[in-house]
Each structure stands twice: as C-alpha cells, then as structure tokens.
Design an enzyme around this catalytic site. Sequence first.
Site, PDB file in Angstrom:
ATOM      1  N   LEU A 114      44.929  44.050  48.348  1.00 14.76           N
ATOM      2  CA  LEU A 114      46.227  44.355  48.958  1.00 14.76           C
ATOM      3  C   LEU A 114      47.351  44.172  47.943  1.00 14.76           C
ATOM      4  CD1 LEU A 114      45.862  42.838  52.560  1.00 14.76           C
ATOM      5  CD2 LEU A 114      45.319  45.139  51.773  1.00 14.76           C
ATOM      6  N   THR A 115      47.320  44.979  46.897  1.00 14.45           N
ATOM      7  CA  THR A 115      48.447  45.027  45.969  1.00 14.45           C
ATOM      8  C   THR A 115      49.574  45.797  46.655  1.00 14.45           C
ATOM      9  OG1 THR A 115      47.827  47.167  45.033  1.00 14.45           O
ATOM     10  CG2 THR A 115      46.823  45.204  44.020  1.00 14.45           C
ATOM     11  N   LEU A 168      36.613  52.362  44.679  1.00 17.59           N
ATOM     12  CA  LEU A 168      37.897  53.058  44.479  1.00 17.59           C
ATOM     13  C   LEU A 168      39.004  52.136  43.995  1.00 17.59           C
ATOM     14  CD1 LEU A 168      36.639  54.352  47.451  1.00 17.59           C
ATOM     15  CD2 LEU A 168      38.405  55.990  46.852  1.00 17.59           C
ATOM     16  N   ALA A 203      41.662  50.294  42.201  1.00 17.41           N
ATOM     17  CA  ALA A 203      42.175  50.532  40.846  1.00 17.41           C
ATOM     18  C   ALA A 203      43.693  50.462  40.869  1.00 17.41           C
ATOM     19  CB  ALA A 203      41.753  51.924  40.355  1.00 17.41           C
ATOM     20  N   GLU A 204      44.259  50.257  39.695  1.00 21.39           N
ATOM     21  CA  GLU A 204      45.663  50.573  39.497  1.00 21.39           C
ATOM     22  C   GLU A 204      45.665  52.074  39.239  1.00 21.39           C
ATOM     23  OE1 GLU A 204      48.401  48.878  39.793  1.00 21.39           O
ATOM     24  OE2 GLU A 204      47.397  46.992  40.258  1.00 21.39           O
ATOM     25  N   THR A 223      38.553  60.038  37.948  1.00 20.36           N
ATOM     26  CA  THR A 223      39.630  61.027  37.927  1.00 20.36           C
ATOM     27  C   THR A 223      39.377  62.115  36.883  1.00 20.36           C
ATOM     28  OG1 THR A 223      41.970  61.287  37.336  1.00 20.36           O
ATOM     29  CG2 THR A 223      40.840  59.435  36.346  1.00 20.36           C
ATOM     30  N   ASP A 224      39.986  63.282  37.093  1.00 18.07           N
ATOM     31  CA  ASP A 224      39.885  64.353  36.087  1.00 18.07           C
ATOM     32  C   ASP A 224      40.703  64.022  34.836  1.00 18.07           C
ATOM     33  OD1 ASP A 224      42.439  64.679  37.140  1.00 18.07           O
ATOM     34  OD2 ASP A 224      42.208  66.807  37.628  1.00 18.07           O
ATOM     35  N   GLU A 225      41.582  62.999  34.929  1.00 14.04           N
ATOM     36  CA  GLU A 225      42.458  62.693  33.783  1.00 14.04           C
ATOM     37  C   GLU A 225      41.677  62.181  32.570  1.00 14.04           C
ATOM     38  OE1 GLU A 225      46.097  60.680  34.560  1.00 14.04           O
ATOM     39  OE2 GLU A 225      46.428  61.737  36.442  1.00 14.04           O
ATOM     40  N   TYR A 283      46.387  54.624  31.824  1.00 15.89           N
ATOM     41  CA  TYR A 283      45.629  54.766  33.082  1.00 15.89           C
ATOM     42  C   TYR A 283      44.329  55.523  32.837  1.00 15.89           C
ATOM     43  CZ  TYR A 283      44.052  57.016  37.389  1.00 15.89           C
ATOM     44  OH  TYR A 283      43.269  57.506  38.430  1.00 15.89           O
ATOM     45  N   SER A 284      44.426  56.715  32.222  1.00 12.61           N
ATOM     46  CA  SER A 284      43.204  57.520  32.086  1.00 12.61           C
ATOM     47  C   SER A 284      42.244  56.882  31.086  1.00 12.61           C
ATOM     48  CB  SER A 284      43.523  58.972  31.719  1.00 12.61           C
ATOM     49  OG  SER A 284      44.349  59.053  30.588  1.00 12.61           O
ATOM     50  N   LYS A 316      40.338  54.331  33.062  1.00 15.27           N
ATOM     51  CA  LYS A 316      39.341  54.964  33.938  1.00 15.27           C
ATOM     52  C   LYS A 316      38.173  55.501  33.108  1.00 15.27           C
ATOM     53  CE  LYS A 316      39.494  55.586  37.870  1.00 15.27           C
ATOM     54  NZ  LYS A 316      39.104  54.756  39.057  1.00 15.27           N
ATOM     55  N   ASN A 371      44.082  65.901  41.619  1.00 17.79           N
ATOM     56  CA  ASN A 371      45.156  65.248  42.394  1.00 17.79           C
ATOM     57  C   ASN A 371      44.956  65.401  43.900  1.00 17.79           C
ATOM     58  OD1 ASN A 371      46.318  65.787  39.681  1.00 17.79           O
ATOM     59  ND2 ASN A 371      48.107  64.808  40.598  1.00 17.79           N
TER      60      ASN A 371
END
Length: 350
Positions: free
Chosen positions: A36-37, A82, A84-85, A131-133, A156-157, A160, A185
């Site tokens: 719970l961020t 799932l 994650a930041e 993610t696709d990033e 971020y990417s 990941k 997205n």
Amino acid sequence: MKSLLITGGAGFIGSHLVRFMVNKYPEYRIINLDKLTYAGNLENLRDVEEKKNYLFVKTDINDAEAVKKVFEEFDISGLIHLAAESHVDRSITNPTEFIYTNIVGTVNLLNAARHKWKDDMEDHLFYHVSTDEVYGSLGDTGLFTETTAYDPRSPYSASKASSDHLVRAYFHTFKLPVVISNCSNNYGGYQFPEKLIPLMIHNISNNKPLPVYGKGLNVRDWLYVEDHATAIDLIYHKGDHGETYNIGGNNEWRNIDLVKLLCKIMDEKLGRAAGTSEKLITYVTDRAGHDLRYAIDSSKLQNDLGWAPSLHFNEGLEKTVDWYLANEEWLNNVTSGDYQKYYDKMYEER
Ligand code: NAD
Ligand code: DAU
C-alpha cells in the site's frame, strides 16, 4: 483450495486482475500481497473484499523474511507478480526506490518461491508481469517482438529489465517454472492520476493546464486494462514455462492526438462548447530520455493462446472517462495530501 498470490493487487492493473480472478475462480484462494504505497489503495477492491476466496496481506516485498513467511503460512502454489514502482517520471527523480522494489523485491519473491517449491517445482508457477519499455524506443516503423533485444533507457525500464533477466536466470539455473509477459500502456478505471490518461481527465474536469511533454509526438500503444487481465489469465493457465509473451492493443496514438480526443470527449460529457478543453493544453519541458515510440507485436499470444483485445479504443476511452466522472470521490481521495504538493512542485519545475 489452491492459493494464488497476486502481488501489487491494490494497484491499478493488480486490482483489476484480483477482481477478475476472484470472480472467475471461486475454487482458488486469491491472496493480494501489497505494501500500500501511494499507488496502492484498498478502495480499489471494495466490491470483492467480502468474498470468501479473497484475502489481503499488507507486506513489503523488500522484506525477505516477511515474504518467505507469506509463502509458508498460505502454502502458495502460484504467483502473479505485479508489485512495482511503476511511474517513469518518479524513476527519474528517485531511481533508488525502483532498484529496491523492482529488482531486490523480485529476487525476494524468487527466493521464497524457490525455497517453498523445491520438492515439486513443476506443479507451480512464477508469473512475472513486465513492460514493453524493456525493449527501448522504436523509430517511426517496426514493432517489438519477443526476440527484440533489451535496450531499457529509463531507471524504471532498466529496473524492470533487470527483474526480467533475474526471472529467466532462476528458470535456467534453478528450474523454477516461470513465465513473463511484456505489455504496452494500460488504461481504464482505478489508474493513479499521475499517468497520462487519468491525469488529463482530472485536469480537464478541474480546468487545470494539460501538460504535454515536448511536442506531444511520442507514440504509445494503448490497451484496455481488462483485456490485459484476460491475457494474464490465459498465459498463467496455458503459457509455456520459460516463455515470454508480448501483450499489446495494436492501438498506437501520438500523445497530442490522444489528449485532443480526450478534450473532445470531455467537452461533450461536461456540456462545454467544442474546443473549450483544448485551450488547456500546455506544452512543457520534455521528459528526460523520453522514448519516442512503443508498439507491440502480440501475434505469438494471439496465435498460440488465442487471445485478442475485446474493446475498440473509442469505446474503452469513453468507458474510462465515464468511470472517472462517476468516481470523483476516489480521484479526490487519492490526490489529497502529499500527492497534490508533489504534483504541483513537479509541474512548476517543468
Ligand atoms: P501501480 O503503480 O498502479 O501499482 C503498483 C502496486 O504495487 C501498488 O498497489 C503498490 O502499493 C504496490 N507496491 C509497490 N511497492 C511495493 C512493495 N515494496 N511491496 C509490496 N507492494 C508494493 O502499477 P500498475 O500500473 O498497476 O503496474 C503493475 C505492474 O504492471 C508493474 O509491475 C508494471 O511494471 C507493470 N506494467 C504496467 C503497465 C501500465 O501501463 N500501467 C504496462 C505494462 C506493465
Ligand atoms: O509501456 C508500458 C508502460 O506504460 C508501463 O510499464 C508503465 O508502468 C506505465 O506508467 C506507462 O509508462 P509511460 O511513461 O508510457 O506512461 P505515462 O502515462 O507516464 O505517459 C504516457 C505518455 O504521455 C508518455 O509519452 C509521456 C507523456 N506524458 C505523460 C504525462 C504524465 C505527457 O505528455 N504528459 C504528462 O503529464
């Protein structure tokens, strides 16, 4: 009863997935593990919290011992990860938190699963949602496939991508059964309004500037969040161990065109004269290292597992706008307190 652990279940995609799984599989016990961020909110799951097959455990995936305890206590048989930041802009201002949660947190889960499942690995599954990033940035043409080389360009990417590599390493080294999906997205209700679509809807409603980064020419491939949930369900149950599946909407939009479409829809919904909301568009300093274009080739998932997105973008976007307009209290709750100060400061700096 099989226990399926979903991490990050109080976030945007996680809450849609938890709701979907709780309703579709009454024979599974769905355990939502979340710290719970600022991005996690149990309000997202009010409609399932009383269900017999749902349970919430407040846990930080950075706490290795606590994660291990959850695996022991609930006899976890499968996991969809799932937590994650998830926001690229925050990874630019505070990369370290992304390294801890997205990399170290994932390793803590991998270790707990490996330890718990060591005697009968094959009956279990570690599903990593990515993610696709991780594939970097496309030029004007081409699509990301499962064999596109990794080329992450934001903290971020990169975090990941690192977690994806670690998940694959545990498959090869320790024979942990894993599967990975890399999605484009997502949009829909319950998305924290720091992300493009809910941010724009929120700002249009409140007559606030609509900050478009750079010239607004960056392209994203948008997928309705419930279609992501059906893809995850299919991959979890039918995907081959050790495989990667790309998930995308085949639905590319330049940011500026998308923001203008939202303005048009909102003018109609709010009874404003055509063109009113567009006047709020404000071009601001570009995101550092802003990836130009993402676009996914999801033919492997479509051909091998028979998945297809169900909603046309216009329909999904209208549904999404209606959701935010009907849930103003949710928007006000999640943007109250520290978030508004954070947003105003970030906007000023741009
Ligand atoms: P989100 O930010 O809305 O939710 C993240 C959730 O993780 C929150 O509930 C938060 O409380 C929880 N969390 C964060 N740190 C934690 C920690 N240390 N321990 C336990 N829980 C923690 O994110 P989202 O947009 O729903 O994304 C979910 C996942 O899907 C992420 O892994 C993201 O990389 C991936 N993904 C997102 C998109 C997208 O468009 N949003 C697309 C592809 C992949
Ligand atoms: O591609 C999948 C990724 O999509 C996920 O892995 C991420 O978790 C998710 O946040 C999302 O990343 P993006 O950076 O693409 O999403 P965001 O909503 O932040 O931005 C979408 C595009 O809009 C991007 O090109 C930046 C731009 N933008 C964003 C914001 C918040 C603006 O122009 N103005 C804004 O205020």
